[in-house]
Design a protein around this motif. Structure first.
Motif, PDB file in Angstrom:
ATOM      1  N   SER A  24       0.822  -1.214   0.000  1.00 16.21           N
ATOM      2  CA  SER A  24       0.000   0.000   0.000  1.00 16.21           C
ATOM      3  C   SER A  24       0.857   1.266   0.000  1.00 16.21           C
ATOM      4  O   SER A  24       0.329   2.375  -0.003  1.00 16.21           O
ATOM      5  CB  SER A  24      -0.930   0.007   1.214  1.00 16.21           C
ATOM      6  N   ASP A  84       4.160  -0.879   3.436  1.00 14.12           N
ATOM      7  CA  ASP A  84       3.360   0.315   3.725  1.00 14.12           C
ATOM      8  C   ASP A  84       4.194   1.393   4.401  1.00 14.12           C
ATOM      9  O   ASP A  84       5.387   1.215   4.660  1.00 14.12           O
ATOM     10  CB  ASP A  84       2.124  -0.051   4.548  1.00 14.12           C
ATOM     11  N   HIS A  86       4.069   2.438   7.411  1.00 14.30           N
ATOM     12  CA  HIS A  86       4.484   2.115   8.781  1.00 14.30           C
ATOM     13  C   HIS A  86       5.829   1.394   8.785  1.00 14.30           C
ATOM     14  O   HIS A  86       6.742   1.739   9.523  1.00 14.30           O
ATOM     15  CB  HIS A  86       3.424   1.263   9.481  1.00 14.30           C
ATOM     16  N   ARG A 110       0.652  -2.742  13.743  1.00 12.92           N
ATOM     17  CA  ARG A 110       0.266  -1.888  12.618  1.00 12.92           C
ATOM     18  C   ARG A 110      -1.246  -1.675  12.590  1.00 12.92           C
ATOM     19  O   ARG A 110      -1.724  -0.736  11.963  1.00 12.92           O
ATOM     20  CB  ARG A 110       0.730  -2.513  11.297  1.00 12.92           C
ATOM     21  N   ASN A 111      -1.977  -2.560  13.280  1.00 10.18           N
ATOM     22  CA  ASN A 111      -3.435  -2.399  13.260  1.00 10.18           C
ATOM     23  C   ASN A 111      -3.890  -1.139  13.994  1.00 10.18           C
ATOM     24  O   ASN A 111      -4.749  -0.410  13.509  1.00 10.18           O
ATOM     25  CB  ASN A 111      -4.114  -3.639  13.833  1.00 10.18           C
ATOM     26  N   VAL A 114      -2.228   2.027  11.986  1.00  9.77           N
ATOM     27  CA  VAL A 114      -2.927   2.543  10.808  1.00  9.77           C
ATOM     28  C   VAL A 114      -4.234   3.209  11.224  1.00  9.77           C
ATOM     29  O   VAL A 114      -4.652   4.224  10.648  1.00  9.77           O
ATOM     30  CB  VAL A 114      -3.159   1.449   9.736  1.00  9.77           C
ATOM     31  N   TYR A 318      -9.517  -6.586  12.516  1.00  5.35           N
ATOM     32  CA  TYR A 318      -8.895  -6.116  11.282  1.00  5.35           C
ATOM     33  C   TYR A 318      -8.843  -7.217  10.228  1.00  5.35           C
ATOM     34  O   TYR A 318      -8.529  -8.371  10.525  1.00  5.35           O
ATOM     35  CB  TYR A 318      -7.459  -5.625  11.577  1.00  5.35           C
ATOM     36  N   GLN A 323      -7.417  -2.169   4.076  1.00  6.94           N
ATOM     37  CA  GLN A 323      -6.373  -1.365   3.428  1.00  6.94           C
ATOM     38  C   GLN A 323      -6.925  -0.617   2.211  1.00  6.94           C
ATOM     39  O   GLN A 323      -6.378   0.391   1.785  1.00  6.94           O
ATOM     40  CB  GLN A 323      -5.221  -2.284   3.012  1.00  6.94           C
ATOM     41  N   LYS A 326      -8.202   3.579   2.067  1.00  4.63           N
ATOM     42  CA  LYS A 326      -7.499   4.865   1.947  1.00  4.63           C
ATOM     43  C   LYS A 326      -7.651   5.549   0.599  1.00  4.63           C
ATOM     44  O   LYS A 326      -7.930   6.755   0.539  1.00  4.63           O
ATOM     45  CB  LYS A 326      -6.019   4.674   2.276  1.00  4.63           C
TER      46      LYS A 326
HETATM   47  N1  ARG Z   1      -1.115  -1.288   5.351  1.00  2.00           N
HETATM   48  C1  ARG Z   1      -2.085  -1.761   6.275  1.00  2.00           C
HETATM   49  C2  ARG Z   1      -3.437  -1.076   6.070  1.00  2.00           C
HETATM   50  O1  ARG Z   1      -3.468  -0.120   5.381  1.00  2.00           O
HETATM   51  C3  ARG Z   1      -1.626  -1.534   7.677  1.00  2.00           C
HETATM   52  C4  ARG Z   1      -2.106  -2.546   8.663  1.00  2.00           C
HETATM   53  C5  ARG Z   1      -1.520  -3.858   8.408  1.00  2.00           C
HETATM   54  N2  ARG Z   1      -1.858  -4.799   9.403  1.00  2.00           N
HETATM   55  C6  ARG Z   1      -1.765  -6.083   9.167  1.00  2.00           C
HETATM   56  N3  ARG Z   1      -2.092  -6.893  10.094  1.00  2.00           N
HETATM   57  N4  ARG Z   1      -1.334  -6.545   8.033  1.00  2.00           N
HETATM   58  O2  ARG Z   1      -4.469  -1.466   6.580  1.00  2.00           O
END
Ligand code: ARG
Length: 459
Positions: A24, A84, A86, A110-111, A114, A318, A323, A326
């Motif tokens: 992403s 991404d 992050h 990251r959960n 983001v 999540y 993703q 956005k």
């Molecule tokens: N790039 C991801 C998004 O936009 C960030 C979160 C990723 N988390 C994960 N468990 N892969 O949602």
């Protein structure tokens, strides 16, 4: 090669196509400032709680500023294999500061990362929409004040209905855009809770202080349920919903401008700044900005439908589906802000044609209701009967190819003998609008009250 972040579990790297569908970074790099702000707040909190040493936190916080300036300068080496924003920021931080960088991701995921980044970004867009709408309302107010008592036709079914004032019509849009503004304000209040610290989904065993990070990032409080925190995108949906209603309003005025600027109407002259010419027809001045504004709702509502559809079937918490949120929100926000700015410019620069408005206001038997009301007031006719008498007079005038005030008294009396020549005083357009003094009505005295109220409210 195995992944730098989770290579322990993996023997092989991803397929190239997997990378293309999964990464992403191409779009979420837009969240860099929010990501860095979130990480800086997180690092400071970890140190305050004794989870990181002060010196590690210091090194991390400074390193993040270096990353920020690299991104701003355009020298940051974005890497698609890091998926991404992050992981890109964290990885580069570690390159710059070494060992300490690897400690930043303690007690978070990251959960939640983001979720906090995106909330910060959407919150900023709410603020931009609020100020864009304020400027637009001001532009309408200037138009309203200038022509508070200019008469024009009011329409239903796009058929002449009753005369109204230009100021009244402009103020209708002030009301609409004020509701839009309050929708963004409401949404902003609701979204202003911080999901950081929800970690992957269940919270964390580290003694973090979520109130501290929430405060540092300008949130009112931390979110109360960690599962909800990482699975919720209501803030984005509310933003898109408010944006859709607002874009619908922009589209309606755009449509009016397209009609009004035509040679058949000539109600307004759009400035050269907001129109285009034709490559073949030398006389043309096309209302392209208005047409594009009319179309923008298509995109913005499309984004809204897309995100609802993305979210609707997701079991908590999540899922990677999220993703896809956005690009929809980025595109909708960009187009909304552009639309608000374009409409503000076009409204500021347009010139109402007072003469054409007045001529149109007096045509189409626009004062027929005034005539019927007069029959009720002076001859004590029941309204239904007055309606019938007036209808007959309109038919008579139409047949003769003239307007209501052009009928002679004798012609009128042939339909109802009680009519006196006093009736002509109510057939004028000015009289018509001046008489509509009920609260919220089109009489200039009422319109000026509303202008004053809004000017005070926006000051
Ligand atoms: N790039 C991801 C998004 O936009 C960030 C979160 C990723 N988390 C994960 N468990 N892969 O949602």
């Amino acid at each position: 090669a195995a992944n730098q972040m989770w290579g322990g579990r993996f023997a092989e790297g991803p397929d190239a196509i997997m990378q293309a569908i999964n990464a992403s970074i191409g779009f979420d790099k837009r969240l860099y400032a929010q990501d860095i702000a979130g990480s800086r707040a997180h690092a400071a909190m970890l140190a305050a709680q004794g989870i990181l040493t002060d010196s590690d936190a210091q090194v991390i916080r400074e390193g993040l500023l270096t990353v920020l300036s690299e991104i701003k300068a355009g020298t940051f080496p974005f890497r698609v294999e890091l998926e991404d924003i992050h992981l890109n920021v964290e990885s580069r931080l570690t390159e710059i500061v070494g060992e300490a960088g690897k400690r930043l991701h303690t007690g978070r995921s990251r959960n939640d990362q983001v979720a906090v980044d995106f909330r910060l970004w959407v919150r900023e867009q709410c603020d931009a929409a609020i100020s864009g709408l304020t400027a637009l309302m001001q532009a309408f107010l200037v138009q309203a004040e200038q022509g508070a008592d200019w008469v024009m036709p009011g329409f239903t079914h796009l058929q002449t209905a009753q005369p109204v004032t230009w100021g009244h019509h402009m103020m209708a849009y002030v009301e609409m855009f004020a509701r839009d503004r309050s929708r963004f304000q409401d949404a902003r209040v609701r979204m202003n809770e911080c999901p950081l610290g929800a970690a992957a989904l269940a919270g964390t065993s580290f003694p973090i202080d979520r109130h501290m990070t929430a405060g540092a990032l300008g949130f009112d409080r931390p979110t109360a349920n960690s599962l909800d925190s990482v699975s919720d995108r209501d803030f984005a949906l509310e933003f898109l919903s408010a944006a859709s209603i607002c874009a619908m309003h922009l589209s309606r005025f755009a449509e009016e401008l397209v009609i009004w600027s035509s040679a058949q109407f000539r109600f307004v002259r759009l400035s050269d700044k907001w129109t285009t010419g034709s490559s073949i027809m030398p006389q043309k001045k096309n209302p392209d900005a208005a047409e594009l504004l009319r179309a923008k709702l298509g995109r913005i509502l499309g984004a809204t439908v897309a995100l609802f559809t993305i979210m609707k079937g997701l079991a908590l918490t999540y899922s990677k589906d999220m993703q896809e949120d956005k690009e929809q929100v980025f595109d909708a926000a960009d187009n909304l802000m552009l639309g608000l700015a374009a409409m503000t410019g076009m409204v500021s620069d347009m010139a109402a044609n007072r003469e054409s408005l007045a001529v149109a206001a007096a045509s189409g038997f626009s004062t027929a209701t005034d005539l019927a009301d007069w029959l009720v007031r002076r001859l004590n006719l029941p309204f239904r009967e007055a309606h019938h008498v007036t209808g007959a007079l309109v038919a008579m005038a139409e047949q003769a190819g003239i307007d209501l005030p052009d009928l002679t008294l004798d012609q009128m009396r042939s339909v109802h003998p009680g009519i006196t020549d006093e009736v002509f005083s109510v057939l004028g357009v000015e009289n018509s609008v001046n008489s509509r003094t009920s609260y919220g009505g089109t009489a200039p005295v009422r319109v000026r009250e509303q202008i004053a109220r809004w000017k005070a409210a926006l000051a």
